[in-house]
Scaffold this active site. Structure first.
Site, PDB file in Angstrom:
ATOM      1  N   LYS A   1      46.599   2.597  41.040  1.00  0.00           N
ATOM      2  CA  LYS A   1      46.563   2.502  42.616  1.00  0.00           C
ATOM      3  C   LYS A   1      47.804   1.946  42.584  1.00  0.00           C
ATOM      4  CE  LYS A   1      46.693  -0.043  45.860  1.00  0.00           C
ATOM      5  NZ  LYS A   1      47.982   0.034  46.628  1.00  0.00           N
TER       6      LYS A   1
ATOM      7  N   GLU B   1      48.067 -10.682  36.567  1.00  0.00           N
ATOM      8  CA  GLU B   1      49.327 -11.092  36.182  1.00  0.00           C
ATOM      9  C   GLU B   1      49.856 -11.478  37.772  1.00  0.00           C
ATOM     10  OE1 GLU B   1      52.693 -11.823  36.140  1.00  0.00           O
ATOM     11  OE2 GLU B   1      53.377  -9.918  35.709  1.00  0.00           O
TER      12      GLU B   1
ATOM     13  N   CYS C   1      58.189 -12.162  39.436  1.00  0.00           N
ATOM     14  CA  CYS C   1      57.527 -13.443  39.455  1.00  0.00           C
ATOM     15  C   CYS C   1      58.119 -14.200  38.497  1.00  0.00           C
ATOM     16  CB  CYS C   1      56.259 -12.724  38.891  1.00  0.00           C
ATOM     17  SG  CYS C   1      56.271 -11.336  37.458  1.00  0.00           S
TER      18      CYS C   1
ATOM     19  N   GLU D   1      55.652 -19.701  45.868  1.00  0.00           N
ATOM     20  CA  GLU D   1      56.690 -18.492  45.586  1.00  0.00           C
ATOM     21  C   GLU D   1      56.976 -17.865  46.679  1.00  0.00           C
ATOM     22  OE1 GLU D   1      54.423 -15.024  43.705  1.00  0.00           O
ATOM     23  OE2 GLU D   1      56.069 -14.930  42.082  1.00  0.00           O
TER      24      GLU D   1
HETATM   25  P1  NAP Z   1      49.733  -7.921  46.938  1.00  0.00           P
HETATM   26  O1  NAP Z   1      49.222  -7.602  48.256  1.00  0.00           O
HETATM   27  O2  NAP Z   1      49.158  -8.869  45.885  1.00  0.00           O
HETATM   28  O3  NAP Z   1      49.765  -6.375  46.259  1.00  0.00           O
HETATM   29  C1  NAP Z   1      49.613  -6.069  44.884  1.00  0.00           C
HETATM   30  C2  NAP Z   1      49.063  -4.778  44.559  1.00  0.00           C
HETATM   31  O4  NAP Z   1      47.565  -4.924  45.084  1.00  0.00           O
HETATM   32  C3  NAP Z   1      49.552  -3.516  45.580  1.00  0.00           C
HETATM   33  O5  NAP Z   1      49.120  -2.317  44.837  1.00  0.00           O
HETATM   34  C4  NAP Z   1      48.561  -3.658  46.878  1.00  0.00           C
HETATM   35  O6  NAP Z   1      48.225  -2.556  47.634  1.00  0.00           O
HETATM   36  C5  NAP Z   1      47.070  -4.116  46.185  1.00  0.00           C
HETATM   37  N1  NAP Z   1      46.108  -4.853  47.011  1.00  0.00           N
HETATM   38  C6  NAP Z   1      46.372  -5.589  48.047  1.00  0.00           C
HETATM   39  N2  NAP Z   1      45.396  -5.941  48.424  1.00  0.00           N
HETATM   40  C7  NAP Z   1      44.289  -5.557  47.721  1.00  0.00           C
HETATM   41  C8  NAP Z   1      42.901  -5.711  47.495  1.00  0.00           C
HETATM   42  N3  NAP Z   1      42.202  -6.334  48.570  1.00  0.00           N
HETATM   43  N4  NAP Z   1      42.084  -5.125  46.820  1.00  0.00           N
HETATM   44  C9  NAP Z   1      42.759  -4.362  45.727  1.00  0.00           C
HETATM   45  N5  NAP Z   1      44.076  -4.130  45.733  1.00  0.00           N
HETATM   46  C10 NAP Z   1      44.869  -4.803  46.780  1.00  0.00           C
HETATM   47  O7  NAP Z   1      51.255  -8.292  46.804  1.00  0.00           O
HETATM   48  P2  NAP Z   1      52.199  -7.818  48.133  1.00  0.00           P
HETATM   49  O8  NAP Z   1      51.477  -7.914  49.329  1.00  0.00           O
HETATM   50  O9  NAP Z   1      52.839  -6.556  47.630  1.00  0.00           O
HETATM   51  O10 NAP Z   1      53.119  -8.987  47.885  1.00  0.00           O
HETATM   52  C11 NAP Z   1      52.998 -10.262  48.352  1.00  0.00           C
HETATM   53  C12 NAP Z   1      53.287 -11.499  47.439  1.00  0.00           C
HETATM   54  O11 NAP Z   1      52.906 -11.311  46.207  1.00  0.00           O
HETATM   55  C13 NAP Z   1      54.872 -11.452  47.311  1.00  0.00           C
HETATM   56  O12 NAP Z   1      55.660 -12.250  48.172  1.00  0.00           O
HETATM   57  C14 NAP Z   1      54.870 -12.283  45.749  1.00  0.00           C
HETATM   58  O13 NAP Z   1      54.850 -13.639  46.212  1.00  0.00           O
HETATM   59  C15 NAP Z   1      53.486 -11.787  45.208  1.00  0.00           C
HETATM   60  N6  NAP Z   1      54.076 -10.562  44.244  1.00  0.00           N
HETATM   61  C16 NAP Z   1      53.879 -10.843  42.844  1.00  0.00           C
HETATM   62  C17 NAP Z   1      54.459  -9.988  41.959  1.00  0.00           C
HETATM   63  C18 NAP Z   1      54.208 -10.411  40.430  1.00  0.00           C
HETATM   64  O14 NAP Z   1      54.649  -9.640  39.777  1.00  0.00           O
HETATM   65  N7  NAP Z   1      53.662 -11.140  39.989  1.00  0.00           N
HETATM   66  C19 NAP Z   1      54.412  -8.746  42.431  1.00  0.00           C
HETATM   67  C20 NAP Z   1      54.627  -8.360  43.684  1.00  0.00           C
HETATM   68  C21 NAP Z   1      53.981  -9.396  44.660  1.00  0.00           C
HETATM   69  P3  NAP Z   1      49.417  -2.563  48.949  1.00  0.00           P
HETATM   70  O15 NAP Z   1      50.571  -2.092  48.284  1.00  0.00           O
HETATM   71  O16 NAP Z   1      48.759  -1.486  49.564  1.00  0.00           O
HETATM   72  O17 NAP Z   1      49.660  -4.058  49.455  1.00  0.00           O
END
Ligand code: NAP
Ligand code: MG
Length: 463
Positions: free
Chosen positions: A170, A245, A279, A371
Site C-alpha cells: 500500500k 521505520e 527521516c 521532526e
Molecule cells: P504517514 O501518515 O505516517 O504515512 C505513511 C504511510 O502510512 C502512507 O502510506 C499512509 O497512507 C499510511 N497510513 C496513514 N495512516 C494509516 C493508518 N491509520 N493505517 C495504516 N496506514 C496508514 O505519514 P505522512 O502523513 O505521509 O507524513 C507525515 C509525517 O510523517 C511527516 O511530516 C514526517 O514527519 C513523517 N514521515 C516520515 C517518513 C520516514 O521516512 N520516516 C516518511 C514520510 C513521512 P497515506 O499516504 O494515504 O496517508
C-alpha cells in the site's frame, strides 16, 4: 507515464471493487496529473489472498532462483530509469538531477544487492546437534511513505522476496504512480503471479485494512511515529511481526577539532537533500560555543546556493507546506533567530519553502525536538563534549547522526550516541549497512543482510 485505473493483484491489473479515486497532484505546479483507484478492505483482502496462494511456491523456490528473478526486476527498473525519474519529478516535485541519481538510481542498487544476497545468504546454519533453518515469515503487508517513492518500496519488497515472502504493498497516496511503474517492472521481470501485489488507497482505509488483516504475517511500515505507534499496537494485539521505520531529529555534531566549514557545508547539503523530506536529515547542528558564530555565518552564506524551484523541490502537498511553515513560525515565537529563509513563500505557485537556518536555538525548543520534514535547520551551541552528547541524545528519536573531528575522538563520541547510523567526517551512505532507529525512531532494520533477516524466522531441527 500513464496512470492505471486498476490494482495489480495475482499477476494482473484488476479493477478496484469501489469507484472512488485519488487525484495525484504535481506539487511543483499544483496541477492534477492523474487519478488512481482508492482501494478498500475488499481490494486488500483479494490482494492478501493472492499473496497467500503464491506463498508456498515462492518459499520453496531455491534462493538462487529467487535471486535471478530479483536481478530481472532490477534490469526492468534499469530499462525504465528515465520514466521512473520523470514520474518522481511529476508526483513528488524532485529536481530532475536528484530524481535520476537518487530516486531512480538508488533502488536499482538496492534491488541488485538483494539479487546477490538471495543467492549468497546462509539460509541454514549448524549449532551443536541442531540445524537451524531460516524460513520466510509469510505474507508481508508493506506500507510506504511518499518521500522516496521507489526506494521505500524496494527497501521492503526486495528483501521480502529474497527471503521467500510474498508481498502486498500500500504505497503513499501522494506518490502512487511510481508504485504502479514498479508493479509493471515486477510483471516484466516474470515474477510468479501473486508474489507481489499492489493496492493503492488511503492510509486509514486500505493501509489500516492491510495492517489488521488476519492473514498478513508481518507488517513493515515506514512513515510518521504517530501512525507507527498505531500499527505497532495492532500488530502487538494480533501477535504479528512488525518493522517500523519512523521519524528522526538527527544531530550533526561538530567537535572543535573538525574542519568547520566542510562540516557545516556538508551537513547543510545532507539536511536540504530532497527538500529536507528525509527521516535521517541532519537538522540539528551542534557547534562549540567558541566556533558558533562562525559556523552560523558559513551556513547563512552557503544556503544561498539552494534556490527553491531549482536545487530545492517543493513540499509534497499543501498540508506538509503548512506544517513546515507552522514550525518556522513556532521557531520565531519561541525566540530562535532566522539567519536565512523564513516562512514567506519563495515562489507564486508550487508548495515551496525557503531553505531556512535558525540560530540561537536551545535544546528544548519545538524546532529542536520535533521532526519538521522540510528544509529547516537549527544551530545549537554546546559548552563541552558532555553537553554536546546530552543535546545530541536529548530527543525521543534515534535514527541517525554525524560527527566531525579528529577520527578517534569522533568515533568515541559516535559510540555514545543513541542512533542507528552515524556518519564520521562525511562518511558516505552504504546501501549494504543496516538502516533503522534507536528509541522512537523505530523497530527493525532495512538494507543489506540485516534487512533480509527481518523477513526470516528460525526453525531448529535437533539430531
Ligand atoms: P504517514 O501518515 O505516517 O504515512 C505513511 C504511510 O502510512 C502512507 O502510506 C499512509 O497512507 C499510511 N497510513 C496513514 N495512516 C494509516 C493508518 N491509520 N493505517 C495504516 N496506514 C496508514 O505519514 P505522512 O502523513 O505521509 O507524513 C507525515 C509525517 O510523517 C511527516 O511530516 C514526517 O514527519 C513523517 N514521515 C516520515 C517518513 C520516514 O521516512 N520516516 C516518511 C514520510 C513521512 P497515506 O499516504 O494515504 O496517508
Ligand atoms: Mg498521511
Amino acid at each position: 507515464m500513464k496512470a492505471h485505473d486498476a490494482m495489480y493483484i495475482g499477476g494482473q491489473w484488476r479493477p478496484a471493487v469501489g469507484q472512488d479515486t485519488i487525484a495525484v497532484v504535481n506539487p511543483a505546479n499544483e496541477q492534477v496529473i492523474g487519478h488512481v483507484p482508492a482501494g478498500t478492505a475488499e481490494d486488500v483482502d483479494a490482494a492478501v489472498r493472492a499473496a497467500r496462494d503464491a506463498f508456498a511456491g515462492w518459499a520453496a523456490t531455491p534462493p538462487a532462483e529467487r535471486g535471478a528473478k530479483i536481478a530481472a526486476l532490477r534490469d526492468a527498473l534499469v530499462a525504465r530509469k528515465d520514466e521512473i525519474a520523470a514520474t518522481v519529478t511529476a508526483e513528488l516535485g524532485a529536481p530532475p538531477q536528484l530524481a535520476a541519481a537518487v530516486h531512480a538510481g538508488l533502488p536499482i542498487v538496492i534491488a541488485g544487492s538483494y539479487a546477490e544476497l538471495a543467492a549468497t545468504y546462509s539460509f541454514e546454519e549448524k549449532t551443536g546437534n541442531s540445524t537451524v533453518l531460516m524460513e520466510p515469515v509469510g505474507v508481508v503487508g508493506a506500507i510506504t511513505p511518499w518521500n522516496y517513492p521507489l526506494h521505500q518500496v524496494v527497501a521492503k519488497v526486495a528483501p521480502a522476496l529474497a527471503a521467500g515472502c510474498t508481498v502486498v504493498l500500500k504505497p503513499a497516496e501522494d506518490t502512487p504512480l511510481t508504485a504502479q511503474l514498479f508493479a509493471e517492472a515486477v510483471h516484466e521481470a516474470g515474477l510468479p503471479a501473486g508474489v507481489f501485489n499492489l493496492v493503492t488507497g488511503l492510509g486509514p482505509v486500505a493501509g489500516q485494512a492491510l495492517a489488521e488483516h488476519d492473514d498478513v504475517d508481518l507488517v513493515s511500515f515506514t512513515g510518521s511515529t504517530a501512525v507507527g505507534k498505531q500499527i505497532g499496537a495492532l500488530a502487538g494485539s494480533a501477535v504479528k511481526r512488525v518493522a517500523l521505520e519512523l521519524g528522526g531529529k538527527s544531530a550533526n555534531v561538530i567537535l572543535p577539532s573538525a574542519d568547520l566549514a566542510t562540516a557545516v557545508e556538508t551537513g547543510l547539503a545532507n539536511a536540504l537533500s530532497n527538500a529536507g523530506q528525509r527521516c535521517s536529515a541532519l537538522t540539528r547542528v551542534l557547534v562549540h560555543k567558541d566556533q558558533y558564530d562562525e559556523a552560523v555565518a558559513v551556513a547563512a552564506k552557503a544556503i544561498a546556493a539552494y534556490t527553491p524551484g531549482d536545487r530545492i523541490g517543493p513540499m509534497v502537498n499543501s498540508k506538509q507546506l503548512e506544517r513546515v511553515r507552522g514550525y518556522i513560525e513556532k521557531g520565531v515565537e519561541e525566540g530562535a533567530r532566522i539567519v536565512a529563509g523564513g516562512p514567506e513563500a519563495p515562489l507564486d505557485t508550487g508548495y515551496y519553502v525557503s531553505p531556512t537556518v535558525f540560530a540561537d536555538v536551545t535544546p528544548q525548543m519545538t524546532i529542536a525536538q520535533e521532526e519538521i520534514f522540510g528544509p529547516v535547520i537549527a544551530f545549537l551551541k554546546y559548552e563541552d563534549e558532555e553537553d554536546a552528547l546530552a543535546i545530541a541524545n536529548g530527543t525521543v528519536y534515534g535514527l541517525a547522526g554525524a560527527v566531525w573531528g579528529e577520527p578517534e575522538q569522533a568515533v568515541a563520541f559516535a559510540r555514545r550516541m543513541e542512533a542507528g547510523q552515524v556518519d564520521i567526517n562525511g562518511g558516505r551512505f552504504n546501501p549494504l549497512a543496516p538502516f533503522g532507529g534507536y528509541k522512537q525512531s523505530g523497530i527493525g532494520r532495512e538494507l543489506g543482510a540485516h534487512g533480509l533477516a527481518e523477513y526470516l524466522q528460525t526453525k531448529s531441527l535437533q539430531f
